[in-house]
Design an enzyme around this catalytic site. Structure first.
Site, mmCIF file in Angstrom:
data_model
loop_
_atom_site.group_PDB
_atom_site.id
_atom_site.type_symbol
_atom_site.label_atom_id
_atom_site.label_comp_id
_atom_site.label_asym_id
_atom_site.label_seq_id
_atom_site.Cartn_x
_atom_site.Cartn_y
_atom_site.Cartn_z
ATOM 1 N N LYS A 187 -0.566 5.647 9.299
ATOM 2 C CA LYS A 187 -0.611 6.613 8.201
ATOM 3 C C LYS A 187 0.742 7.316 8.150
ATOM 4 O O LYS A 187 1.178 7.888 9.142
ATOM 5 C CB LYS A 187 -1.746 7.614 8.435
ATOM 6 C CG LYS A 187 -1.940 8.576 7.262
ATOM 7 C CD LYS A 187 -3.268 9.300 7.363
ATOM 8 C CE LYS A 187 -3.396 10.365 6.285
ATOM 9 N NZ LYS A 187 -4.666 11.095 6.390
ATOM 10 N N GLY A 228 -2.208 4.851 -0.350
ATOM 11 C CA GLY A 228 -0.904 5.298 -0.840
ATOM 12 C C GLY A 228 0.059 5.621 0.285
ATOM 13 O O GLY A 228 1.276 5.625 0.101
ATOM 14 N N ARG A 229 -0.497 5.933 1.447
ATOM 15 C CA ARG A 229 0.382 6.141 2.605
ATOM 16 C C ARG A 229 -0.270 5.632 3.881
ATOM 17 O O ARG A 229 -0.051 6.150 4.974
ATOM 18 C CB ARG A 229 0.761 7.603 2.751
ATOM 19 C CG ARG A 229 -0.415 8.541 2.848
ATOM 20 C CD ARG A 229 0.059 9.837 3.381
ATOM 21 N NE ARG A 229 -0.941 10.860 3.177
ATOM 22 C CZ ARG A 229 -0.755 12.103 3.518
ATOM 23 N NH1 ARG A 229 0.368 12.478 4.073
ATOM 24 N NH2 ARG A 229 -1.694 12.993 3.322
ATOM 25 N N GLY A 272 -6.198 4.138 -3.766
ATOM 26 C CA GLY A 272 -5.700 3.109 -2.830
ATOM 27 C C GLY A 272 -4.931 3.700 -1.660
ATOM 28 O O GLY A 272 -4.700 4.904 -1.581
ATOM 29 N N ASP A 283 -10.099 10.530 7.159
ATOM 30 C CA ASP A 283 -9.079 11.270 6.403
ATOM 31 C C ASP A 283 -9.086 12.760 6.728
ATOM 32 O O ASP A 283 -9.643 13.575 5.993
ATOM 33 C CB ASP A 283 -9.203 11.036 4.888
ATOM 34 C CG ASP A 283 -8.529 9.741 4.479
ATOM 35 O OD1 ASP A 283 -8.177 8.942 5.375
ATOM 36 O OD2 ASP A 283 -8.332 9.533 3.274
ATOM 37 N N ASP A 308 5.379 9.815 -1.941
ATOM 38 C CA ASP A 308 6.398 9.064 -1.194
ATOM 39 C C ASP A 308 5.863 8.160 -0.085
ATOM 40 O O ASP A 308 6.622 7.385 0.503
ATOM 41 C CB ASP A 308 7.437 10.033 -0.615
ATOM 42 C CG ASP A 308 6.797 11.110 0.254
ATOM 43 O OD1 ASP A 308 5.628 10.942 0.651
ATOM 44 O OD2 ASP A 308 7.465 12.123 0.531
ATOM 45 N N GLY A 309 4.584 8.287 0.235
ATOM 46 C CA GLY A 309 4.021 7.433 1.284
ATOM 47 C C GLY A 309 4.211 7.958 2.701
ATOM 48 O O GLY A 309 3.802 7.315 3.669
ATOM 49 N N ASP A 359 -13.432 8.672 -2.226
ATOM 50 C CA ASP A 359 -12.442 7.828 -1.541
ATOM 51 C C ASP A 359 -12.254 8.261 -0.094
ATOM 52 O O ASP A 359 -11.567 7.575 0.672
ATOM 53 C CB ASP A 359 -11.100 7.859 -2.279
ATOM 54 C CG ASP A 359 -10.593 9.269 -2.505
ATOM 55 O OD1 ASP A 359 -11.299 10.045 -3.164
ATOM 56 O OD2 ASP A 359 -9.503 9.609 -2.019
ATOM 57 N N ARG A 373 -4.135 4.987 13.334
ATOM 58 C CA ARG A 373 -5.582 5.205 13.402
ATOM 59 C C ARG A 373 -6.292 3.883 13.701
ATOM 60 O O ARG A 373 -5.789 2.816 13.345
ATOM 61 C CB ARG A 373 -6.135 5.700 12.061
ATOM 62 C CG ARG A 373 -5.341 6.745 11.376
ATOM 63 C CD ARG A 373 -6.180 7.378 10.295
ATOM 64 N NE ARG A 373 -6.097 6.688 9.003
ATOM 65 C CZ ARG A 373 -6.467 7.258 7.851
ATOM 66 N NH1 ARG A 373 -6.966 8.487 7.844
ATOM 67 N NH2 ARG A 373 -6.368 6.610 6.719
HETATM 68 P P1 AMP Z 1 -6.114 12.332 0.134
HETATM 69 O O1 AMP Z 1 -6.245 13.585 -0.667
HETATM 70 O O2 AMP Z 1 -5.223 12.461 1.319
HETATM 71 O O3 AMP Z 1 -7.423 11.709 0.479
HETATM 72 O O4 AMP Z 1 -5.334 11.294 -0.801
HETATM 73 C C1 AMP Z 1 -5.766 10.892 -2.075
HETATM 74 C C2 AMP Z 1 -4.919 9.740 -2.553
HETATM 75 O O5 AMP Z 1 -3.539 10.131 -2.590
HETATM 76 C C3 AMP Z 1 -4.965 8.494 -1.696
HETATM 77 O O6 AMP Z 1 -4.840 7.379 -2.544
HETATM 78 C C4 AMP Z 1 -3.742 8.636 -0.819
HETATM 79 O O7 AMP Z 1 -3.280 7.404 -0.336
HETATM 80 C C5 AMP Z 1 -2.762 9.263 -1.782
HETATM 81 N N1 AMP Z 1 -1.716 10.044 -1.080
HETATM 82 C C6 AMP Z 1 -1.867 11.208 -0.432
HETATM 83 N N2 AMP Z 1 -0.701 11.626 0.088
HETATM 84 C C7 AMP Z 1 0.223 10.686 -0.227
HETATM 85 C C8 AMP Z 1 1.617 10.530 0.023
HETATM 86 N N3 AMP Z 1 2.326 11.419 0.709
HETATM 87 N N4 AMP Z 1 2.213 9.422 -0.457
HETATM 88 C C9 AMP Z 1 1.522 8.499 -1.159
HETATM 89 N N5 AMP Z 1 0.228 8.599 -1.439
HETATM 90 C C10 AMP Z 1 -0.436 9.675 -0.984
HETATM 91 MG MG MG Z 2 -7.907 10.038 1.398
#
Ligand code: AMP
Ligand code: MG
Length: 527
Positions: free
Chosen positions: A126, A105-106, A103, A282, A138-139, A272, A196
């Site tokens: 983002k 997450g940030r 989902g 991403d 932490d988002g 994802d 974005r």
């Molecule tokens: P990514 O590897 O950036 O595609 O992220 C994979 C998952 O981790 C996704 O659900 C992102 O929203 C979550 N995510 C990545 N970095 C963070 C962050 N700093 N805080 C919260 N969620 C994160």
């Molecule tokens: Mg991602």
């Protein structure tokens, strides 16, 4: 159009089921497509850069972008009238394994805006703080990864690679702690927010996650996706789902061909991170080929397996499409159409890739498929034994004149800025000479004139790409409060196919100091 007058499109939040829980804490969300969430307020937001062309997609002018409202809205401190921010739920296969709920997450979607041309663009922050999908993180996002996303999104757009766009890059005035290499050295870093834009941020993982929950949720979401983003396919039914899947296969295929053309390595092609619109999405530990190396990946998490290496990208896209097919199968209950689309992907990729490589060599069409493929493969075999910068090589190749006799010494002299080594061993000289002779012959057979050939090459082969070390230099300056290189790169990368003689220094192969430097050739996920 000013920020207050934007015309909002609220169909996503009106047509899809919302999570009834309003509080913002990490949790599993079932039976809903999104959760309401507010961006976190920042202490001292400051606009570092914006893309005027991305702003124009929202009918915003430079004056709008310079306004305080702009900084307030795109740092998450103020909401546009009518905006009801939300984060979406999705799942995904990460490095080949099903990871369950991931989902936004940030990422926080502010709203969707319909511009004067009737196009709908979703605005997504983002790094604007935690959401129900933040799990243990932490988002937030750090300046270095946000700057990389901002610059690369726009650079890819100007390279004609399908991509999400970046409107703005803002520092927040706050810090977050990150362990850059996951080696026990956490440091405070400046945090940042990127806004974005995309017609839709829907990922393969959305369908996978809803399919896991119920046929009903999957159907509601798929039908919404088709009606809002693929209206030309007609009313959703079984035949329509197959046409739709076929279109997703085609656009994903075409996106990867473009990555291969410009030397881009995404780095984290989890399901994802696959856009249903075939957009590059991403920008995390992505990178650009330096010496042409098919097995190269910039992602430290993938350093052992090279699952997402340059040469793997089509195969992985196909694997990801296969997962999407599995997810939507319950809507169709027949494998035939899905299998056919997946087979078509493989054929389309082979054909499009060869055509693209032919274009890079200056040939409009594939003439004799086997011979053309041989010519390309022979060149790649040379790259494999002699470190060569692909970007510089093709631009230099375009300058040569294959009409007359091949003067090998002179040609090597011309191409030499692309080579990492000083002197070419005898055996490798022979490999190059053989290839050049075949290339000369093929050019002489082609009907195109020298200037037509050169024109095609110079619009297929960019002169300027966001070299890993250039992004890192811009980051280091930006962290020190100097945004000049960020702005200069944004301007140069706007016209990547133009010569721009005064910017020649951005068209140099990777300097030695950057070879093993963190941030240049090694990057980690999710910073
Ligand atoms: P990514 O590897 O950036 O595609 O992220 C994979 C998952 O981790 C996704 O659900 C992102 O929203 C979550 N995510 C990545 N970095 C963070 C962050 N700093 N805080 C919260 N969620 C994160
Ligand atoms: Mg991602």
């Amino acid at each position: 159009m000013t920020l207050d007058e934007l015309n909002l499109d609220t169909s996503y939040i009106e047509c899809l089921p919302a999570d009834p829980q309003a509080a913002n804490f990490p949790r599993q969300v079932h039976g809903a497509c999104f959760s309401w969430v507010m961006p976190t307020k920042t202490s001292a937001a400051r606009l570092l850069a914006y893309s005027a062309d991305a702003a124009a997609l929202l009918d915003l002018t430079d004056e709008d972008c310079a306004s305080k409202t702009f900084s307030d809205v795109f740092s998450g401190n103020q909401l546009l009238t009518g905006s009801k921010p939300y984060a979406t739920s999705y799942g995904g296969h990460q490095f080949g394994n099903w990871a369950g709920q991931l989902g936004d997450g940030r990422a926080i979607n502010l709203c969707s805006v319909v511009n004067q041309r009737g196009e709908s663009w979703t605005l997504q922050l983002k790094g604007a703080g935690p959401t129900p999908y933040s799990r243990t993180a932490d988002g937030y996002a750090v300046l270095r990864s946000s700057l990389r996303e901002f610059l690369c999104s726009e650079a890819m757009f100007y390279l004609r690679v399908p991509t999400t766009r970046a409107l703005s890059l803002m520092t927040t005035g706050d810090t977050v702690v990150r362990d850059v290499l996951y080696n026990g050295n956490p440091q405070p870093e400046q945090s940042a927010v990127v806004c974005r834009l995309a017609p839709s941020f829907t990922r393969f993982g959305h369908f996978q996650y809803y399919a896991e929950q119920s046929l009903e949720l999957l159907k509601v979401f798929t039908d919404y996706t088709i009606q809002s983003s693929f209206p030309h396919l007609g009313a959703p039914d079984k035949a329509c789902y197959i046409r739709w899947f076929n279109e997703v296969c085609e656009s994903s295929c075409d996106m990867v061909v473009e990555w291969m053309r410009v030397g881009f390595v995404h780095g984290v092609m989890n399901t994802d991170n696959m856009s249903i619109l075939g957009l590059t999405i991403d920008y995390g530990p992505y990178g650009w080929l330096e010496a042409y190396d098919p097995s190269w990946t910039p992602n430290t998490t993938d350093a052992n397996d090279h699952r997402y290496a340059f040469s793997q990208q089509a195969k992985i896209t196909h694997w990801n499409l296969y997962q999407l097919a599995n997810a939507i199968y319950p809507l169709i209950e027949e494998t035939e159409g899905l299998e056919l689309a997946l087979r078509n992907f493989a054929e389309r990729y082979a054909r499009q890739w060869l055509l693209m490589m032919n274009n890079k060599l200056g040939f409009v069409t594939t003439q004799h498929e086997d011979e053309d493929r041989q010519l390309v493969e022979q060149l790649l075999a040379f790259f494999a034994v002699y470190e060569t910068d692909m970007t510089i090589f093709f631009r230099r190749l375009a300058k040569l004149d294959p009409a007359g006799e091949l003067d090998f010494e002179e040609v090597v002299q011309q191409l030499s800025p692309a080579f990492y080594e000083e002197t070419m061993p005898e055996a490798i000289q022979q490999t190059l000479r053989d290839w050049l002779q075949n290339y000369w012959q093929r050019c002489q057979q082609a009907s195109a004139t020298a200037s037509e050939r050169r024109e095609l090459m110079n619009k297929t082969n960019p002169k300027y790409v966001l070299r890993n070390y250039l992004a890192q230099q811009a980051i280091e300056m930006s962290e020190q409060g100097d945004q000049s290189l960020l702005h200069e790169l944004l301007a140069v990368l706007k016209s990547p196919y133009d010569e721009q003689p005064e910017k020649e220094h951005f068209n140099q192969k990777r300097p030695d100091w950057a070879k093993h430097k963190v941030g240049c050739s090694m990057l980690s996920c999710s910073s």
